[in-house]
Design a protein around this motif. Structure first.
Motif, PDB file in Angstrom:
ATOM      1  N   PHE A  74      -5.359  17.333 -13.603  1.00  0.00           N
ATOM      2  CA  PHE A  74      -4.439  16.141 -12.687  1.00  0.00           C
ATOM      3  C   PHE A  74      -4.276  14.616 -12.984  1.00  0.00           C
ATOM      4  O   PHE A  74      -4.966  13.141 -13.026  1.00  0.00           O
ATOM      5  CB  PHE A  74      -5.098  16.101 -10.728  1.00  0.00           C
ATOM      6  CG  PHE A  74      -4.924  17.283  -9.858  1.00  0.00           C
ATOM      7  CD1 PHE A  74      -3.642  17.105  -9.673  1.00  0.00           C
ATOM      8  CD2 PHE A  74      -5.446  18.297 -10.564  1.00  0.00           C
ATOM      9  CE1 PHE A  74      -3.607  18.324  -7.817  1.00  0.00           C
ATOM     10  CE2 PHE A  74      -5.629  19.965  -9.714  1.00  0.00           C
ATOM     11  CZ  PHE A  74      -3.947  19.372  -9.022  1.00  0.00           C
ATOM     12  N   SER A  80       0.697  -0.935   0.211  1.00  0.00           N
ATOM     13  CA  SER A  80       0.129   0.258  -0.155  1.00  0.00           C
ATOM     14  C   SER A  80       0.893   1.246   0.014  1.00  0.00           C
ATOM     15  O   SER A  80       0.690   2.014   1.082  1.00  0.00           O
ATOM     16  CB  SER A  80      -0.975   0.147   0.980  1.00  0.00           C
ATOM     17  OG  SER A  80      -1.830  -0.935   1.129  1.00  0.00           O
ATOM     18  N   PHE A  87       0.916   4.815  -0.268  1.00  0.00           N
ATOM     19  CA  PHE A  87       0.327   5.914  -0.861  1.00  0.00           C
ATOM     20  C   PHE A  87       1.067   6.871  -1.371  1.00  0.00           C
ATOM     21  O   PHE A  87       0.356   7.600  -1.771  1.00  0.00           O
ATOM     22  CB  PHE A  87      -0.851   6.120   0.403  1.00  0.00           C
ATOM     23  CG  PHE A  87      -2.066   4.928   0.336  1.00  0.00           C
ATOM     24  CD1 PHE A  87      -2.571   4.832  -0.239  1.00  0.00           C
ATOM     25  CD2 PHE A  87      -1.709   4.197   0.984  1.00  0.00           C
ATOM     26  CE1 PHE A  87      -3.948   3.849  -0.598  1.00  0.00           C
ATOM     27  CE2 PHE A  87      -2.698   3.010   1.841  1.00  0.00           C
ATOM     28  CZ  PHE A  87      -3.104   3.242   1.095  1.00  0.00           C
ATOM     29  N   PHE A 109      -3.775   7.073 -10.151  1.00  0.00           N
ATOM     30  CA  PHE A 109      -4.297   6.703  -8.742  1.00  0.00           C
ATOM     31  C   PHE A 109      -5.322   5.433  -9.130  1.00  0.00           C
ATOM     32  O   PHE A 109      -5.103   4.077  -8.607  1.00  0.00           O
ATOM     33  CB  PHE A 109      -4.975   7.455  -8.607  1.00  0.00           C
ATOM     34  CG  PHE A 109      -6.146   7.775  -7.520  1.00  0.00           C
ATOM     35  CD1 PHE A 109      -5.798   8.035  -6.392  1.00  0.00           C
ATOM     36  CD2 PHE A 109      -7.614   6.638  -7.569  1.00  0.00           C
ATOM     37  CE1 PHE A 109      -6.192   8.561  -5.047  1.00  0.00           C
ATOM     38  CE2 PHE A 109      -7.974   7.310  -5.913  1.00  0.00           C
ATOM     39  CZ  PHE A 109      -7.381   7.793  -4.867  1.00  0.00           C
ATOM     40  N   ASP A 121       2.012  16.677 -10.111  1.00  0.00           N
ATOM     41  CA  ASP A 121       0.913  18.066 -11.317  1.00  0.00           C
ATOM     42  C   ASP A 121       0.651  19.419 -10.681  1.00  0.00           C
ATOM     43  O   ASP A 121      -0.340  20.047 -11.559  1.00  0.00           O
ATOM     44  CB  ASP A 121      -0.415  16.782 -11.395  1.00  0.00           C
ATOM     45  CG  ASP A 121      -0.505  15.655 -12.836  1.00  0.00           C
ATOM     46  OD1 ASP A 121       0.371  15.559 -13.072  1.00  0.00           O
ATOM     47  OD2 ASP A 121      -1.413  15.114 -12.211  1.00  0.00           O
ATOM     48  N   ILE A 126       1.281   8.262  -4.824  1.00  0.00           N
ATOM     49  CA  ILE A 126       0.009   9.035  -5.329  1.00  0.00           C
ATOM     50  C   ILE A 126       0.451  10.030  -4.547  1.00  0.00           C
ATOM     51  O   ILE A 126      -0.508  11.182  -5.664  1.00  0.00           O
ATOM     52  CB  ILE A 126      -1.219   8.267  -4.601  1.00  0.00           C
ATOM     53  CG1 ILE A 126      -1.482   7.132  -4.879  1.00  0.00           C
ATOM     54  CG2 ILE A 126      -2.488   9.277  -4.752  1.00  0.00           C
ATOM     55  CD1 ILE A 126      -2.810   6.369  -4.656  1.00  0.00           C
ATOM     56  N   ILE A 127       1.056  10.791  -3.540  1.00  0.00           N
ATOM     57  CA  ILE A 127       0.887  12.049  -2.914  1.00  0.00           C
ATOM     58  C   ILE A 127       1.717  12.209  -4.209  1.00  0.00           C
ATOM     59  O   ILE A 127       1.964  13.495  -4.470  1.00  0.00           O
ATOM     60  CB  ILE A 127       0.962  11.788  -1.477  1.00  0.00           C
ATOM     61  CG1 ILE A 127      -0.499  11.341  -1.154  1.00  0.00           C
ATOM     62  CG2 ILE A 127       1.772  13.508  -1.348  1.00  0.00           C
ATOM     63  CD1 ILE A 127       0.436  10.962   0.443  1.00  0.00           C
ATOM     64  N   TYR A 143      -4.920  -4.082  -6.009  1.00  0.00           N
ATOM     65  CA  TYR A 143      -5.964  -4.881  -5.174  1.00  0.00           C
ATOM     66  C   TYR A 143      -6.463  -5.733  -5.759  1.00  0.00           C
ATOM     67  O   TYR A 143      -7.525  -6.476  -5.565  1.00  0.00           O
ATOM     68  CB  TYR A 143      -7.289  -3.677  -4.957  1.00  0.00           C
ATOM     69  CG  TYR A 143      -6.879  -2.947  -3.626  1.00  0.00           C
ATOM     70  CD1 TYR A 143      -6.388  -3.648  -2.193  1.00  0.00           C
ATOM     71  CD2 TYR A 143      -6.603  -1.631  -3.616  1.00  0.00           C
ATOM     72  CE1 TYR A 143      -6.064  -2.899  -1.173  1.00  0.00           C
ATOM     73  CE2 TYR A 143      -6.190  -0.526  -2.322  1.00  0.00           C
ATOM     74  CZ  TYR A 143      -5.964  -1.607  -1.084  1.00  0.00           C
ATOM     75  OH  TYR A 143      -5.258  -0.803  -0.624  1.00  0.00           O
ATOM     76  N   TYR A 180      -1.991  12.805 -14.747  1.00  0.00           N
ATOM     77  CA  TYR A 180      -1.242  12.317 -14.631  1.00  0.00           C
ATOM     78  C   TYR A 180      -1.291  10.986 -13.010  1.00  0.00           C
ATOM     79  O   TYR A 180      -1.603  10.554 -13.048  1.00  0.00           O
ATOM     80  CB  TYR A 180       0.282  12.365 -15.065  1.00  0.00           C
ATOM     81  CG  TYR A 180       0.873  11.781 -13.429  1.00  0.00           C
ATOM     82  CD1 TYR A 180       1.364  10.441 -13.565  1.00  0.00           C
ATOM     83  CD2 TYR A 180       1.601  12.331 -12.804  1.00  0.00           C
ATOM     84  CE1 TYR A 180       2.584   9.969 -13.315  1.00  0.00           C
ATOM     85  CE2 TYR A 180       2.223  11.718 -12.148  1.00  0.00           C
ATOM     86  CZ  TYR A 180       3.359  10.478 -12.055  1.00  0.00           C
ATOM     87  OH  TYR A 180       4.304   9.922 -11.532  1.00  0.00           O
ATOM     88  N   LEU A 210       0.493  13.783  -7.269  1.00  0.00           N
ATOM     89  CA  LEU A 210      -0.224  15.504  -7.220  1.00  0.00           C
ATOM     90  C   LEU A 210       0.788  15.750  -7.042  1.00  0.00           C
ATOM     91  O   LEU A 210      -0.305  17.292  -7.204  1.00  0.00           O
ATOM     92  CB  LEU A 210      -0.995  15.016  -5.528  1.00  0.00           C
ATOM     93  CG  LEU A 210      -2.535  13.903  -6.299  1.00  0.00           C
ATOM     94  CD1 LEU A 210      -3.113  13.956  -4.289  1.00  0.00           C
ATOM     95  CD2 LEU A 210      -3.383  15.183  -6.536  1.00  0.00           C
ATOM     96  N   PHE A 216      -4.155   1.401  -7.344  1.00  0.00           N
ATOM     97  CA  PHE A 216      -5.695   0.192  -6.604  1.00  0.00           C
ATOM     98  C   PHE A 216      -5.855  -1.066  -7.786  1.00  0.00           C
ATOM     99  O   PHE A 216      -6.242  -1.882  -7.394  1.00  0.00           O
ATOM    100  CB  PHE A 216      -7.029   1.161  -7.160  1.00  0.00           C
ATOM    101  CG  PHE A 216      -6.611   1.994  -6.035  1.00  0.00           C
ATOM    102  CD1 PHE A 216      -6.906   1.436  -3.801  1.00  0.00           C
ATOM    103  CD2 PHE A 216      -7.184   3.293  -5.615  1.00  0.00           C
ATOM    104  CE1 PHE A 216      -7.232   2.344  -3.265  1.00  0.00           C
ATOM    105  CE2 PHE A 216      -6.575   4.155  -4.888  1.00  0.00           C
ATOM    106  CZ  PHE A 216      -6.688   3.616  -3.260  1.00  0.00           C
ATOM    107  N   ILE A 259      -4.506  10.964 -11.786  1.00  0.00           N
ATOM    108  CA  ILE A 259      -5.723  10.711 -12.025  1.00  0.00           C
ATOM    109  C   ILE A 259      -5.399   8.623 -12.825  1.00  0.00           C
ATOM    110  O   ILE A 259      -5.701   7.834 -11.810  1.00  0.00           O
ATOM    111  CB  ILE A 259      -6.520  10.729 -12.968  1.00  0.00           C
ATOM    112  CG1 ILE A 259      -7.177  11.971 -11.827  1.00  0.00           C
ATOM    113  CG2 ILE A 259      -8.101   9.979 -13.355  1.00  0.00           C
ATOM    114  CD1 ILE A 259      -8.699  13.323 -12.271  1.00  0.00           C
TER     115      ILE A 259
END
Lengths: 100, 268
Positions: free
Chosen positions: A74, A47, A49, A81, A59, A52-53, A89, A76, A56, A85, A78
């Motif tokens: 945003f 995970s 994360f 993101f 961008d 992803i930050i 998952y 890139y 963001l 996932f 999206i």
């Protein structure tokens, strides 16, 4: 080795150092370095994360309206993101390496 | 005892799952807020932190480059380069004089035609970040609203225009290059005064599609339609198929963006 990288319980020095390198790369390294580190982070850690930050932040700093992927500011983030996932998952639980 | 351990493991698993769900939810919320509120707020805030680091990076790169030059290069190669640069300087000072003469002549002709009010304020800004650091062909500059910079101001070096400002912070701004792949603008071929749409190709390269009968050659100047000289670049290649009624004109900016340290922001 895998367990060491994937550990989320307690303080993980490697993960923290990797995170520092990732966030520093946004400001001082070419974009492809950030992209490679983000993908590596998702593969090596559970995970992740932070990637992803990071997307963001990229961008927000360098992007503007109409500049990103699909002409969305945003775009890139999206894309990353959704890919994150899907990999985290859906792909990861079915890979033998992560089942160990 | 065994039952107690399995209950504990179950609780730890549940706590982990809950933590993950909260993390995902927090991220969704963060993205959502970025979209809902002004998009530039996050950018301004993050660029504010980046400016200091970029300034240090720019300075250290310059110092390292100079030191490496001093240490690694031989005396004879430096003497040779020095002689070549002196010769080049002599040539350029002659061209600069000619340029000045032509500019003054141009200005007096415009004054005779009643077009006197065309001067722009120039703010010199240092480039803090450039491609490939930025994935979108954007430059972060160290001049912002406090220096009078506004959205849409052109950035240039001498008479060569490079792009325009797209976001302004207090002491920094974000500029996009006209040569970025998604950019489109109107430009003139100086030799024939034909106006057409120019498309960016990235890295200082552009292309335009023109009817086959339009006269354009390698080296022709392409500029923005304006009273002031605003050069985009010069034609590098013309591709024309005999069966096609159009030809492709490829041109590039004369400035190497990667070696550029300063640009001028043109403020009307």
């Amino acid at each position: 080795m895998g367990r060491y990288f994937n550990s989320l319980n307690g303080f993980n020095v490697r993960r923290a150092l990797f995170g520092i390198a990732l966030f520093l790369s946004i400001l001082v390294a070419p974009f492809w370095v950030t992209l490679v580190l983000s993908v590596l982070g998702v593969i090596l850690f559970e995970s992740y994360f932070e990637s992803i930050i990071a997307s963001l932040i990229v961008d927000s700093i360098f992007g503007f309206s109409g500049s990103g992927l699909w002409s969305v500011q945003f775009g890139y983030s999206i894309t990353f993101f959704i890919s994150f996932f899907l990999f985290e998952y859906i792909v990861k639980p079915n890979l033998a390496y992560y089942k160990r | 005892m065994k039952n107690f351990q399995s209950v504990n493991v179950h609780r730890i698993n549940r706590a982990g799952k809950l933590r993950r769900i909260v993390g995902v939810f927090a991220l969704f919320l963060f993205v959502f807020l970025l979209f809902i509120f002004n998009r530039s707020i996050a950018g301004s805030f993050l660029r504010f932190f980046g400016v200091g680091m970029w300034e240090v990076q720019t300075e250290s790169e310059a110092v390292i480059g100079q030191t490496a030059n001093m240490v690694l290069r031989s005396k004879s190669s430096l003497i040779k380069e020095n002689t070549e640069l002196r010769e080049e300087r002599n040539l350029y000072s002659t061209l600069a004089l000619e340029n000045k003469f032509l500019k003054e002549e141009n200005q007096s002709l415009k004054e005779q035609l009643g077009r006197t009010n065309y001067s722009l304020k120039r703010v010199t800004a240092s480039i803090l970040s450039r491609p490939p650091q930025s994935p979108y062909d954007t430059l972060v500059l160290d001049a912002g609203a406090s220096e009078g910079v506004k959205d849409g101001d052109l950035i240039a070096l001498g008479s060569v225009v490079l792009g325009k400002i797209v976001a302004v912070d207090n002491h920094s701004s974000l500029a996009t290059m006209f040569s970025s792949p998604k950019q489109e603008l109107q430009a003139l071929i100086a030799s024939s005064s034909v106006q057409s749409t120019v498309y960016g190709r990235g890295g200082g390269n552009y292309f335009m599609r023109l009817p086959a009968d339009v006269d354009v050659d390698e080296g022709d100047i392409i500029s923005l339609p304006s009273m002031n000289p605003r050069i985009l670049g010069s034609v590098a290649r013309v591709e024309e198929a005999s069966a096609d009624s159009f030809k492709m004109v490829f041109f590039r900016t004369p400035i190497n963006i990667e070696q550029l340290r300063w640009v001028d922001i043109l403020i009307p």
